[in-house]
Design a protein around this motif. Structure first.
Motif, PDB file in Angstrom:
ATOM      1  N   LYS A  32       0.646  -1.016  -0.037  1.00  0.00           N
ATOM      2  CA  LYS A  32      -0.057   0.048  -0.082  1.00  0.00           C
ATOM      3  C   LYS A  32       0.904   1.241  -0.152  1.00  0.00           C
ATOM      4  CE  LYS A  32      -4.005   1.887   2.646  1.00  0.00           C
ATOM      5  NZ  LYS A  32      -5.127   1.676   1.683  1.00  0.00           N
ATOM      6  N   ASN A  33       1.974   1.153   0.712  1.00  0.00           N
ATOM      7  CA  ASN A  33       2.854   2.444   0.856  1.00  0.00           C
ATOM      8  C   ASN A  33       3.962   2.974  -0.572  1.00  0.00           C
ATOM      9  OD1 ASN A  33       1.614   2.908   3.394  1.00  0.00           O
ATOM     10  ND2 ASN A  33       3.727   2.464   4.363  1.00  0.00           N
ATOM     11  N   GLN A  34       3.604   1.772  -1.184  1.00  0.00           N
ATOM     12  CA  GLN A  34       4.472   2.082  -2.599  1.00  0.00           C
ATOM     13  C   GLN A  34       3.327   2.652  -3.601  1.00  0.00           C
ATOM     14  OE1 GLN A  34       5.436  -2.375  -3.357  1.00  0.00           O
ATOM     15  NE2 GLN A  34       7.550  -1.336  -3.614  1.00  0.00           N
ATOM     16  N   CYS A  35       2.200   2.521  -3.395  1.00  0.00           N
ATOM     17  CA  CYS A  35       1.406   3.311  -4.401  1.00  0.00           C
ATOM     18  C   CYS A  35       1.817   4.776  -4.694  1.00  0.00           C
ATOM     19  CB  CYS A  35      -0.113   3.323  -3.931  1.00  0.00           C
ATOM     20  SG  CYS A  35      -0.645   1.455  -3.842  1.00  0.00           S
ATOM     21  N   LYS A  36       1.941   5.359  -3.513  1.00  0.00           N
ATOM     22  CA  LYS A  36       2.360   6.980  -3.715  1.00  0.00           C
ATOM     23  C   LYS A  36       3.577   7.219  -4.044  1.00  0.00           C
ATOM     24  CE  LYS A  36       2.847  10.449  -0.446  1.00  0.00           C
ATOM     25  NZ  LYS A  36       2.571  10.812   0.997  1.00  0.00           N
ATOM     26  N   GLY A  37       4.580   6.260  -4.551  1.00  0.00           N
ATOM     27  CA  GLY A  37       5.721   6.214  -5.476  1.00  0.00           C
ATOM     28  C   GLY A  37       5.693   6.720  -6.778  1.00  0.00           C
ATOM     29  N   CYS A  38       4.202   6.397  -7.129  1.00  0.00           N
ATOM     30  CA  CYS A  38       3.692   6.873  -8.610  1.00  0.00           C
ATOM     31  C   CYS A  38       2.650   7.791  -8.395  1.00  0.00           C
ATOM     32  CB  CYS A  38       3.574   5.848  -9.539  1.00  0.00           C
ATOM     33  SG  CYS A  38       4.743   4.468  -9.938  1.00  0.00           S
ATOM     34  N   GLY A  71      18.578  -1.815  -7.992  1.00  0.00           N
ATOM     35  CA  GLY A  71      19.300  -0.587  -7.504  1.00  0.00           C
ATOM     36  C   GLY A  71      19.554   0.344  -9.006  1.00  0.00           C
ATOM     37  N   ILE A  72      19.651  -0.348 -10.022  1.00  0.00           N
ATOM     38  CA  ILE A  72      19.660   0.437 -11.269  1.00  0.00           C
ATOM     39  C   ILE A  72      18.450   0.803 -12.097  1.00  0.00           C
ATOM     40  CG2 ILE A  72      20.773   0.172 -13.476  1.00  0.00           C
ATOM     41  CD1 ILE A  72      23.038  -1.400 -12.147  1.00  0.00           C
ATOM     42  N   ARG A  73      17.679  -0.118 -12.277  1.00  0.00           N
ATOM     43  CA  ARG A  73      16.555  -0.080 -13.323  1.00  0.00           C
ATOM     44  C   ARG A  73      15.623   0.970 -13.042  1.00  0.00           C
ATOM     45  NH1 ARG A  73      13.949  -5.398 -10.573  1.00  0.00           N
ATOM     46  NH2 ARG A  73      12.469  -4.427  -8.945  1.00  0.00           N
ATOM     47  N   MET A  74      15.121   1.490 -14.289  1.00  0.00           N
ATOM     48  CA  MET A  74      13.918   2.523 -14.144  1.00  0.00           C
ATOM     49  C   MET A  74      12.870   2.113 -15.021  1.00  0.00           C
ATOM     50  SD  MET A  74      14.325   5.501 -12.422  1.00  0.00           S
ATOM     51  CE  MET A  74      15.413   5.762 -11.223  1.00  0.00           C
ATOM     52  N   PRO A  75      11.610   2.374 -14.669  1.00  0.00           N
ATOM     53  CA  PRO A  75      11.111   2.877 -13.445  1.00  0.00           C
ATOM     54  C   PRO A  75      11.544   2.087 -12.267  1.00  0.00           C
ATOM     55  CG  PRO A  75       9.563   2.849 -15.176  1.00  0.00           C
ATOM     56  CD  PRO A  75      10.491   2.179 -15.683  1.00  0.00           C
ATOM     57  N   GLU A  76      11.579   2.621 -10.995  1.00  0.00           N
ATOM     58  CA  GLU A  76      11.965   1.946 -10.009  1.00  0.00           C
ATOM     59  C   GLU A  76      10.905   1.055  -9.590  1.00  0.00           C
ATOM     60  OE1 GLU A  76      12.399   4.905  -6.864  1.00  0.00           O
ATOM     61  OE2 GLU A  76      14.531   5.254  -7.406  1.00  0.00           O
ATOM     62  N   LEU A  77       9.542   1.148  -9.705  1.00  0.00           N
ATOM     63  CA  LEU A  77       8.416   0.660  -9.260  1.00  0.00           C
ATOM     64  C   LEU A  77       7.627  -0.095 -10.387  1.00  0.00           C
ATOM     65  CD1 LEU A  77       7.095   2.914  -6.633  1.00  0.00           C
ATOM     66  CD2 LEU A  77       8.306   0.859  -6.152  1.00  0.00           C
TER      67      LEU A  77
END
Lengths: 367, 406
Positions: A183-189, A332-338
């Motif tokens: 749930k807390n990852q949602c705000k990442g985007c 640690g490298i990839r984009m997007p992070e999430l």
């Protein structure tokens, strides 16, 4: 046994049971049940977003499927998107931001993998259904994970990692860790000014295309207006439209690349979102080339520079950090992070083509 | 039953021993429960971490809840290991005001160990943070990574193995970094694009560079100022640079004590700066990095820098010529770079009408014992470089102690 008790056992209890079953079924076919003041349901089925057999994802009344012209890549997951807007409420037509859907609305996004990507309408596995519910003054993100029997989905705040396999477009078997966000990852985007979460996808310019509805093909915004979801939609010619990132007939490489970057990166990489700290702005409306990455030095990339000096070296995708990071599977490298563990080969190809077609620039530095 | 007890005991021992000796397995249930605690945290909660080493494979994320304390049983007793991490660009990711983290370790994350963004009130206390493989290019960038934060305290931490900077603070204000042990990173401590930082009582040793105070272009928060680096031991920072190319710290030569770059109002005093082979203290502009920039609001010059009362003794090894800064030094001085160098660039805007430099923008170097010095005249590739330190015998207006705004 006393007659009364016997009567109860023989008639009253079965009657109650039948009544219960009928009322249950009635409830199943009834309208969407979404109370913005109540706690979220534990089971996805309780919302009645879908009518009939749930995993067929047939929308209930006032639940409308939609599609985006250029979508976000999520490890090749397919997405079945729906929008629900309660009776009597609407969003105003707005091209400056994501549509401001009213309180009580819900965006429903189902992530699934067809067994064989080459077979349309074939067997599929639904992984999760993400809801964005517009509660009073705030959106809430909820994630429902589908059971192995594919009969229902259960609310899960902590996310999960599941194995997934499929036959890819090229006929090859693929497998991956499918990561369900917590749930807390949602705000990442889905971030807005650090406090609220907001939807990303339903922007006018990204909805402005036809959709094959069950009752015929129609422009999505026209249908949304007919449904009463949006008001004041101007004539089609006056509605902006983002490029379709795969449509090389109608759009040039730059338009397609900018659309791809907007949808895959721009929600974070813009001056009001978490990646503001990098100074790299990949949103559609950014017109500052340096902020877009041209000859821009990285800030806090660390090992993710891949030994390259600039985000984009015009004319030279192999020397550009942007494509290096898009091509990595290292967290640690990839984009997007999430939301992305696999390399989006087709997306990388587009951005490489975009950079390769630019007027070459050594960025003022001798190698 | 009684006869069985020893057998059960032995079996338990056997399995426990097995578990401890095998490769780390992910503690899925622990991870899930802990993440749920983060998700369900309420304002003012204390999240207690038990003793033990726990292997996690996803970032732990705390968002939007004020004044949460995450507390372990000790930096050597409660260890969150992210070796084998599958998801997330950091071990812990915090976007919450008033966060306090103390008495636990976060190690071996794939990206950064602990990132805290846009928070007011951030405390790292008695934590062990870093990468256990030490000098490895594959290690993550930053151990502690507050960015866009206000009121940051990092104290009594053990920070190691970062392939960029160990203690990194970026685009933040009101910062106190004290009593940390920072070692085996590329950069030990780095303050970047930040204002009002006090860095004191730290030991920064065995890194590539000890302490960096940098301002970089093209960021929303730029032109940092007011930094005091004092009472630190900045010793033997001679580890070959194991960072990647393309990063700014990737250009730091092994053997660097302190570099102050493109910033303003910075005091470096009462430090013990010893055994660093390339340069003890360098005060340089962004031009020294030889990277072009177009940012018109960015000030690439140093101004108001005061290096005084330090105990400086260089190391006996030679100049590291493998990176940009090292090449620049070697081109002028070979293996004998002076103890303190200034690249000579002065912003014309820092000058008075008569050509003198404004009081608060002077570069002053005073009372550092018997040291060597050079004004490098980098603008002319060293043609008119000058070792006369007397022209820099001045002082700048003293900065105030950093106070955290309540």
């Amino acid at each position: 046994m006393k007659p009364l008790l016997r009567f109860s056992l023989l008639f009253v209890l079965p009657a109650l049971f039948i009544f219960y079953m009928v009322s249950c079924n009635l409830k199943k076919s009834s309208l969407v049940a979404l109370d913005v003041a109540a706690k979220p349901f534990e089971k996805l089925s309780d919302y009645n977003f879908f009518a009939g057999v749930m995993n067929e994802l047939k929308p209930n009344e006032r639940v409308l499927p939609y599609d985006l012209i250029t979508p976000l890549f999520t490890d090749y997951a397919h997405k079945a998107r729906f929008v629900y807007v309660p009776e009597g409420k609407h969003a105003e037509y707005d091209t400056t931001q994501v549509l401001q859907l009213p309180v009580g609305s819900c965006l429903i996004k189902n992530f699934y993998y067809p067994e064989d990507f080459r077979v349309k309408g074939g067997k599929r596995r639904i992984m999760e259904t993400r809801l964005l519910v517009h509660r009073d003054n705030a959106w809430e993100a909820l994630d429902y994970i589908w059971n192995d029997e594919q009969t229902d989905a259960q609310l899960e705040n902590a996310g999960d990692i599941k194995d997934i396999s499929w036959i890819h477009y090229d006929g090859k078997a693929r497998k991956a860790d499918y990561i369900i966000p917590n749930k807390n990852q949602c705000k990442g985007c889905h971030w807005h000014n650090g406090t609220n979460i907001v939807p990303i996808g339903p922007k006018v310019r990204n909805l402005n295309r036809n959709y094959d509805y069950a009752d015929g093909t129609e422009n999505q915004l026209v249908r949304w207006q007919k449904m009463g979801f949006v008001t004041n939609v101007p004539a089609a010619a006056d509605v902006p439209k983002i490029a379709d990132w795969v449509d090389s007939v109608h759009y040039n490489t730059n338009e397609r690349a900018r659309a791809y970057l907007e949808m895959n990166c721009g929600h974070c990489h813009n001056p009001q979102a978490p990646a503001y700290t990098s100074g790299l702005y990949l949103n559609y409306t950014n017109s500052n080339y340096e902020a877009l990455g041209f000859c821009k030095t990285p800030v806090a990339a660390g090992k993710a520079t891949g030994n390259h000096f600039y985000d984009i070296v015009p004319g030279n995708p192999d020397e550009s950090i942007m494509t290096f990071r898009m091509k990595s599977e290292d967290p640690g490298i990839r984009m997007p992070e999430l939301g992305k563990n696999l390399v989006h080969t087709e997306g990388v190809a587009l951005i490489e083509k975009w950079i390769a077609e630019m007027k070459p620039d050594e960025c003022g530095r001798q190698k | 039953m009684k006869k069985l007890l020893p057998l059960i005991f032995a079996a338990t021992l056997f399995f426990t021993a097995c578990k401890n000796n095998s490769a780390p397995t992910v503690d899925a249930e622990f991870e899930k429960q802990l993440q749920e605690k983060f998700i369900n945290a309420k304002e003012g909660d204390v999240i207690e971490l038990p003793e033990g080493t726990f292997t996690l494979n996803r970032s732990l994320i705390l968002d939007g809840v004020k004044n949460v304390t995450i507390k372990g049983k000790g930096m050597d007793k409660t260890i969150l290991s992210f070796k084998g991490q599958k998801d997330g660009a950091e071990g812990l990711r915090i976007t919450a005001d008033g966060i306090v983290m103390e008495d636990f370790a976060v190690i071996d994350a794939k990206g950064d160990c602990i990132k805290v963004q846009d928070a007011t009130g951030v405390t790292f206390r008695r934590m062990k943070v870093g990468w256990t493989s030490l000098h490895d290019t594959k290690n993550g960038s930053y151990s502690t990574y507050p960015v866009g934060c206000t009121n940051v305290i990092i104290e009594e931490c053990d920070v190691f193995g970062s392939s960029d900077a160990g203690i990194y603070v970026g685009q933040s204000k009101n910062i106190i970094i004290r009593k940390n042990n920072v070692h085996d990173n590329v950069a030990g401590i780095e303050i970047e694009n930040s204002t009002d930082a006090d860095v004191f009582d730290n030991v920064s040793t065995n890194n590539t560079g000890g302490v960096l105070v940098f301002d970089l272009p093209d960021l929303q928060k730029k032109n940092g100022s007011r930094c005091r680096v004092y009472n630190n031991k900045i010793i033997n920072n001679n580890v070959p640079n194991f960072g990647v190319k393309g990063t700014t710290v990737g250009e730091i030569p092994a053997g660097t004590g302190i570099i102050v770059m493109a910033t303003n109002q910075c005091e470096v005093f009462n430090n013990e700066i010893g055994g660093n082979n390339t340069v003890s203290v360098a005060v340089v502009s962004y031009m020294a990095l030889n990277k072009p920039f177009k940012d018109t609001i960015y000030d690439p010059y140093c101004g108001g820098i005061f290096v005084n009362d330090n105990k400086i003794a260089r190391g006996s090894g030679g100049t590291d010529q493998s990176v940009v800064f090292g090449k620049m030094f070697a081109a002028m001085f070979g293996d004998k770079v002076p103890d303190v160098v200034f690249d000579g660039f002065v912003n014309p805007a820092y000058k008075n009408a008569d050509g003198s430099i404004k009081e608060d923008q002077k570069i002053c170097i005073r009372n550092n014992g018997d040291i060597t010095f050079s004004n490098m005249d980098l603008a002319n590739k060293g043609q008119n470089r000058n070792s006369d330190i007397s022209k820099f015998d001045c002082s700048t207006p003293a900065l105030n102690e950093v106070k955290l705004i309540q």
